[in-house]
Scaffold this motif. Structure first.
Motif, mmCIF file in Angstrom:
data_model
loop_
_atom_site.group_PDB
_atom_site.id
_atom_site.type_symbol
_atom_site.label_atom_id
_atom_site.label_comp_id
_atom_site.label_asym_id
_atom_site.label_seq_id
_atom_site.Cartn_x
_atom_site.Cartn_y
_atom_site.Cartn_z
ATOM 1 N N ALA A 18 0.838 -1.207 0.000
ATOM 2 C CA ALA A 18 0.000 0.000 0.000
ATOM 3 C C ALA A 18 0.872 1.255 0.000
ATOM 4 O O ALA A 18 0.604 2.210 -0.743
ATOM 5 N N GLU A 19 1.920 1.241 0.809
ATOM 6 C CA GLU A 19 2.818 2.397 0.862
ATOM 7 C C GLU A 19 3.492 2.616 -0.493
ATOM 8 O O GLU A 19 3.611 3.743 -0.972
ATOM 9 N N SER A 20 3.899 1.527 -1.139
ATOM 10 C CA SER A 20 4.518 1.620 -2.464
ATOM 11 C C SER A 20 3.526 2.160 -3.489
ATOM 12 O O SER A 20 3.851 3.039 -4.290
ATOM 13 N N MET A 21 2.296 1.639 -3.464
ATOM 14 C CA MET A 21 1.285 2.108 -4.419
ATOM 15 C C MET A 21 0.909 3.561 -4.155
ATOM 16 O O MET A 21 0.630 4.314 -5.088
ATOM 17 N N ASP A 22 0.897 3.963 -2.897
ATOM 18 C CA ASP A 22 0.603 5.353 -2.562
ATOM 19 C C ASP A 22 1.690 6.266 -3.120
ATOM 20 O O ASP A 22 1.411 7.354 -3.600
ATOM 21 N N GLU A 23 2.924 5.797 -3.074
ATOM 22 C CA GLU A 23 4.062 6.583 -3.560
ATOM 23 C C GLU A 23 4.157 6.592 -5.085
ATOM 24 O O GLU A 23 4.392 7.618 -5.698
ATOM 25 N N TYR A 24 3.973 5.413 -5.727
ATOM 26 C CA TYR A 24 4.270 5.280 -7.154
ATOM 27 C C TYR A 24 3.072 4.924 -8.024
ATOM 28 O O TYR A 24 3.188 4.877 -9.247
ATOM 29 N N GLY A 25 1.955 4.578 -7.415
ATOM 30 C CA GLY A 25 0.803 4.104 -8.183
ATOM 31 C C GLY A 25 0.864 2.595 -8.363
ATOM 32 O O GLY A 25 1.825 1.944 -7.958
ATOM 33 N N ARG B 273 22.990 3.511 0.164
ATOM 34 C CA ARG B 273 23.911 4.620 0.443
ATOM 35 C C ARG B 273 23.724 5.746 -0.568
ATOM 36 O O ARG B 273 23.783 6.921 -0.216
ATOM 37 N N GLU B 274 23.484 5.381 -1.827
ATOM 38 C CA GLU B 274 23.257 6.399 -2.855
ATOM 39 C C GLU B 274 21.974 7.173 -2.578
ATOM 40 O O GLU B 274 21.921 8.389 -2.740
ATOM 41 N N ILE B 275 20.913 6.475 -2.149
ATOM 42 C CA ILE B 275 19.662 7.146 -1.791
ATOM 43 C C ILE B 275 19.916 8.072 -0.611
ATOM 44 O O ILE B 275 19.458 9.215 -0.591
ATOM 45 N N GLY B 276 20.598 7.557 0.406
ATOM 46 C CA GLY B 276 21.044 8.383 1.514
ATOM 47 C C GLY B 276 20.013 8.785 2.539
ATOM 48 O O GLY B 276 20.275 9.629 3.376
ATOM 49 N N ASP B 277 18.828 8.205 2.497
ATOM 50 C CA ASP B 277 17.859 8.497 3.559
ATOM 51 C C ASP B 277 17.132 7.225 3.968
ATOM 52 O O ASP B 277 17.306 6.176 3.358
ATOM 53 N N THR B 278 16.337 7.335 5.005
ATOM 54 C CA THR B 278 15.707 6.150 5.588
ATOM 55 C C THR B 278 14.281 5.940 5.111
ATOM 56 O O THR B 278 13.502 5.263 5.766
ATOM 57 N N ARG B 279 13.941 6.479 3.954
ATOM 58 C CA ARG B 279 12.608 6.252 3.389
ATOM 59 C C ARG B 279 12.704 5.246 2.248
ATOM 60 O O ARG B 279 12.536 5.581 1.081
ATOM 61 N N GLY C 55 9.985 -1.253 3.065
ATOM 62 C CA GLY C 55 10.320 -2.650 3.307
ATOM 63 C C GLY C 55 11.536 -2.858 4.187
ATOM 64 O O GLY C 55 11.828 -3.985 4.572
ATOM 65 N N PHE C 56 12.278 -1.788 4.509
ATOM 66 C CA PHE C 56 13.461 -1.891 5.350
ATOM 67 C C PHE C 56 13.229 -1.101 6.631
ATOM 68 O O PHE C 56 12.601 -0.054 6.618
ATOM 69 N N THR C 57 13.786 -1.577 7.737
ATOM 70 C CA THR C 57 13.646 -0.847 8.991
ATOM 71 C C THR C 57 14.564 0.368 8.989
ATOM 72 O O THR C 57 15.618 0.371 8.326
#
Length: 190
Positions: free
Chosen positions: A36-43, A113-119, A122-124
């Motif tokens: 649901a979180e993925s679909m909310d973000e990307y459709g 690491r390239e993304i660089g944030d905690t969002r 699926g990962f804690t």
């Protein structure tokens, strides 16, 4: 591609979709929330696969996630012309084929690491922070960022205690005896 199967892409009411009673997959709440979180973000970038009776062959979790988001419609691919055996095969093959891949965690960590944030869905947060800060203990709990502990010197007394403990353990053990059954020929350990 040799097939008489026809596919039709459509947006339909979720209430029309019928869960397949032979679906072997269990969708835990954590997975449905992540979907649901993925679909909310990307459709909804993957359709739900259904037969001509709108019975879900692939995508039970997607339907649950859309419902969790409060959606009333979803994208489907209707597959027409499948035999009952083909429908059953799709249900088990789709997930089996997905599970045949494996993850290169070194690349995953590089991407995190390239993304660089905690969002990252699926990962804690703790895992992501550890990767980003690069202070990850290995699977044995060794943190290579910490200096190694000084080696302990074993004194003579400690070594004697260890030898005595081993001897005590061995004294309490009984020797195993093996015999061969005269009827079946199998070895039996007593």
């Amino acid at each position: 591609m040799k097939t008489n199967i026809k596919q039709e892409k459509k947006v339909v009411e979720l209430s029309k979709l019928v869960p397949y009673d032979k679906n072997p997959n269990i969708h835990p709440e954590e997975q449905v929330k992540a979907l649901a979180e993925s679909m909310d973000e990307y459709g909804q970038y993957y359709p739900i696969i259904v037969d001509e009776d709108f019975r879900i062959l692939c995508g039970h979790g997607k339907k649950l996630a859309l419902e969790l988001l409060g959606e009333t419609k979803g994208e489907v691919t209707i597959m027409r012309g499948l035999s009952e055996k083909q429908k059953l095969r799709i249900v088990v093959e789709d997930n089996k084929i997905q599970s045949m891949s494996y993850i290169d965690f070194t690349k995953v960590e590089e991407i995190i690491r390239e993304i660089g944030d905690t969002r990252v869905i699926g990962f804690t947060t703790e895992y992501l922070e550890a990767i980003i800060k690069e202070n990850v203990p290995d699977n044995m709990g060794v943190d290579f960022q910490e200096p190694a502990a000084p080696k302990q010197k074993f004194d003579e007394e400690k070594q004697q205690e260890d030898v005595q403990e081993r001897n005590d353990i061995e004294e309490g053990m009984q020797a195993a005896h093996t015999i061969v059954c005269p009827h079946c020929g199998k070895e039996i350990t007593l």
